[in-house]
Design a protein around this motif. Structure first.
Motif, PDB file in Angstrom:
ATOM      1  N   UNK A  54       0.812  -1.205   0.000  1.00 54.51           N
ATOM      2  CA  UNK A  54       0.000   0.000   0.000  1.00 54.51           C
ATOM      3  C   UNK A  54       0.852   1.265   0.000  1.00 54.51           C
ATOM      4  N   UNK A  55       1.939   1.270   0.762  1.00 57.58           N
ATOM      5  CA  UNK A  55       2.789   2.455   0.842  1.00 57.58           C
ATOM      6  C   UNK A  55       3.473   2.721  -0.491  1.00 57.58           C
ATOM      7  N   UNK A  56       3.975   1.682  -1.126  1.00 61.97           N
ATOM      8  CA  UNK A  56       4.607   1.852  -2.435  1.00 61.97           C
ATOM      9  C   UNK A  56       3.608   2.400  -3.451  1.00 61.97           C
ATOM     10  N   UNK A  57       2.369   1.940  -3.356  1.00 59.37           N
ATOM     11  CA  UNK A  57       1.333   2.440  -4.262  1.00 59.37           C
ATOM     12  C   UNK A  57       1.064   3.925  -4.014  1.00 59.37           C
ATOM     13  N   UNK A  58       0.982   4.312  -2.749  1.00 61.15           N
ATOM     14  CA  UNK A  58       0.755   5.714  -2.416  1.00 61.15           C
ATOM     15  C   UNK A  58       1.921   6.586  -2.871  1.00 61.15           C
ATOM     16  N   UNK A  59       3.133   6.091  -2.713  1.00 63.33           N
ATOM     17  CA  UNK A  59       4.317   6.816  -3.179  1.00 63.33           C
ATOM     18  C   UNK A  59       4.257   6.999  -4.696  1.00 63.33           C
ATOM     19  N   UNK A  60       3.850   5.963  -5.403  1.00 61.24           N
ATOM     20  CA  UNK A  60       3.737   6.058  -6.854  1.00 61.24           C
ATOM     21  C   UNK A  60       2.711   7.106  -7.261  1.00 61.24           C
ATOM     22  N   UNK A  61       1.607   7.170  -6.537  1.00 63.26           N
ATOM     23  CA  UNK A  61       0.592   8.195  -6.839  1.00 63.26           C
ATOM     24  C   UNK A  61       1.149   9.600  -6.633  1.00 63.26           C
ATOM     25  N   UNK A  62       1.892   9.769  -5.547  1.00 62.27           N
ATOM     26  CA  UNK A  62       2.461  11.088  -5.281  1.00 62.27           C
ATOM     27  C   UNK A  62       3.519  11.438  -6.314  1.00 62.27           C
ATOM     28  N   UNK A  63       4.314  10.461  -6.720  1.00 63.72           N
ATOM     29  CA  UNK A  63       5.320  10.697  -7.751  1.00 63.72           C
ATOM     30  C   UNK A  63       4.656  11.109  -9.060  1.00 63.72           C
ATOM     31  N   UNK A  64       3.563  10.435  -9.389  1.00 62.75           N
ATOM     32  CA  UNK A  64       2.828  10.781 -10.610  1.00 62.75           C
ATOM     33  C   UNK A  64       2.224  12.169 -10.508  1.00 62.75           C
ATOM     34  N   UNK A  65       1.756  12.534  -9.320  1.00 61.95           N
ATOM     35  CA  UNK A  65       1.183  13.878  -9.134  1.00 61.95           C
ATOM     36  C   UNK A  65       2.228  14.958  -9.346  1.00 61.95           C
ATOM     37  N   UNK A  66       3.426  14.736  -8.826  1.00 62.64           N
ATOM     38  CA  UNK A  66       4.465  15.762  -8.931  1.00 62.64           C
ATOM     39  C   UNK A  66       5.101  15.832 -10.313  1.00 62.64           C
ATOM     40  N   UNK A  67       5.196  14.705 -10.999  1.00 59.54           N
ATOM     41  CA  UNK A  67       5.893  14.676 -12.296  1.00 59.54           C
ATOM     42  C   UNK A  67       4.939  14.697 -13.486  1.00 59.54           C
ATOM     43  N   UNK A  68       3.666  14.341 -13.250  1.00 56.24           N
ATOM     44  CA  UNK A  68       2.682  14.160 -14.324  1.00 56.24           C
ATOM     45  C   UNK A  68       3.139  13.084 -15.300  1.00 56.24           C
ATOM     46  N   UNK A  69       3.891  12.110 -14.810  1.00 52.73           N
ATOM     47  CA  UNK A  69       4.342  10.968 -15.603  1.00 52.73           C
ATOM     48  C   UNK A  69       3.745   9.698 -14.996  1.00 52.73           C
ATOM     49  N   UNK A  70       3.073   8.907 -15.829  1.00 52.33           N
ATOM     50  CA  UNK A  70       2.445   7.687 -15.323  1.00 52.33           C
ATOM     51  C   UNK A  70       2.920   6.415 -16.004  1.00 52.33           C
ATOM     52  N   UNK A  71       3.599   6.551 -17.150  1.00 52.15           N
ATOM     53  CA  UNK A  71       3.995   5.362 -17.897  1.00 52.15           C
ATOM     54  C   UNK A  71       5.341   5.585 -18.570  1.00 52.15           C
ATOM     55  N   UNK A  72       5.972   4.468 -18.960  1.00 55.10           N
ATOM     56  CA  UNK A  72       7.214   4.530 -19.735  1.00 55.10           C
ATOM     57  C   UNK A  72       7.272   3.314 -20.643  1.00 55.10           C
ATOM     58  N   UNK A  73       7.817   3.519 -21.831  1.00 54.82           N
ATOM     59  CA  UNK A  73       7.951   2.435 -22.809  1.00 54.82           C
ATOM     60  C   UNK A  73       9.372   2.446 -23.366  1.00 54.82           C
ATOM     61  N   UNK A  74       9.825   1.353 -23.960  1.00 54.71           N
ATOM     62  CA  UNK A  74      11.153   1.336 -24.590  1.00 54.71           C
ATOM     63  C   UNK A  74      11.263   2.402 -25.679  1.00 54.71           C
TER      64      UNK A  74
END
Length: 266
Positions: A125-145
């Motif tokens: 759960x904590x890792x998921x919440x961190x990911x949400x906050x990271x996405x909020x600050x960077x506006x980045x949600x995905x990455x591809x090759x």
């Protein structure tokens, strides 16, 4: 038409799941179609929307799949309310303790009651919440090759990077305990509401974890088996790359330490 509805609490993890379902060629083409339901203003528009959605989300064998986040329930109601005889459902009263039509879940059940329900969560759960906050600050949600298609990955909920841009994409972010804590509470609430929904309608979903689907693809065989569908080829990994890096790990560690220091419970 066979239907698959992906009920998720993690957007990026569910995108991975959707990509892998689509790659089979026989398990639908699930996307967050309901985001486009916000602008519907008439029954005719709603009918057109549903027709286009079920066509776009279906593979040639007639399997339709869709992805749904809990905060999109009101959009389902907007698109499907003409199929329901209930303006205010028992589930609304049970979950919210007051009848709110915009938060009704009856139409969601009515349209998908014969579907295979797939419930995706994240164990950490904590890792998921961190990911949400990271996405909020960077506006980045995905990455591809590098050079891979970004189709469908740069929409409303964040942009998509290429692999070469991943190394330092989040170096300018800052740790924020209060914001991460709010994400934790939001995720727990979404999980609670999904569980209340499943319980109220006696739905037994196929439960998956983000940690499981990123490490093994046998879940696709399980899912296909429940629909009596044969996969035409061996499941393949999605082209999506992992966004989380050392910064995410550092924030998770700091957050756990702060929980103890502040005597907070989650």
């Amino acid at each position: 038409m066979k239907k698959i509805i992906i009920c998720a609490t993690q957007r990026s993890g569910s995108t991975l799941l959707c990509k892998e379902l689509e790659a089979t060629g026989v398990l639908g083409r699930p996307k967050e179609f309901y985001l486009k339901a916000a602008t519907l203003s008439s029954k005719a528009e709603a009918n057109d929307f549903i027709a286009l959605m079920t066509s776009a989300g279906a593979t040639e064998n007639g399997v339709f799949a869709v992805k749904l986040m809990q905060d999109q329930w009101h959009l389902v109601e907007k698109a499907h309310s003409e199929f329901s005889t209930h303006l205010v459902s028992d589930i609304s009263k049970k979950i919210f303790n007051k009848p709110k039509v915009e938060r009704n879940a009856q139409s969601l059940y009515d349209f998908y009651k014969d579907a295979l329900w797939v419930y995706l969560q994240r164990q950490d759960l904590i890792a998921q919440a961190v990911s949400r906050e990271m996405a909020r600050q960077t506006n980045i949600c995905h990455a591809v090759p590098n050079g891979a298609s970004k189709a469908g990955l740069g929409a409303k909920h964040g942009h998509c990077l290429e692999g070469s841009e991943l190394m330092d994409y989040n170096l300018q972010t800052h740790y924020d305990f209060d914001s991460i804590f709010k994400h934790v509470q939001a995720i727990k609430r979404e999980e609670y509401l999904w569980q209340e929904f499943f319980s109220a309608y006696k739905i037994n979903p196929l439960s998956l974890s983000y940690e499981r689907i990123v490490t093994a693809k046998a879940y696709l065989l399980d899912l296909a088996g429940k629909l009596n569908i044969h996969l035409p080829h061996k499941p393949v990994n999605s082209s999506l790359l992992k966004l989380a890096n050392e910064v995410n790990d550092e924030w998770s560690q700091l957050f756990r330490q702060d929980l103890q220091t502040r005597h907070c419970m989650i």
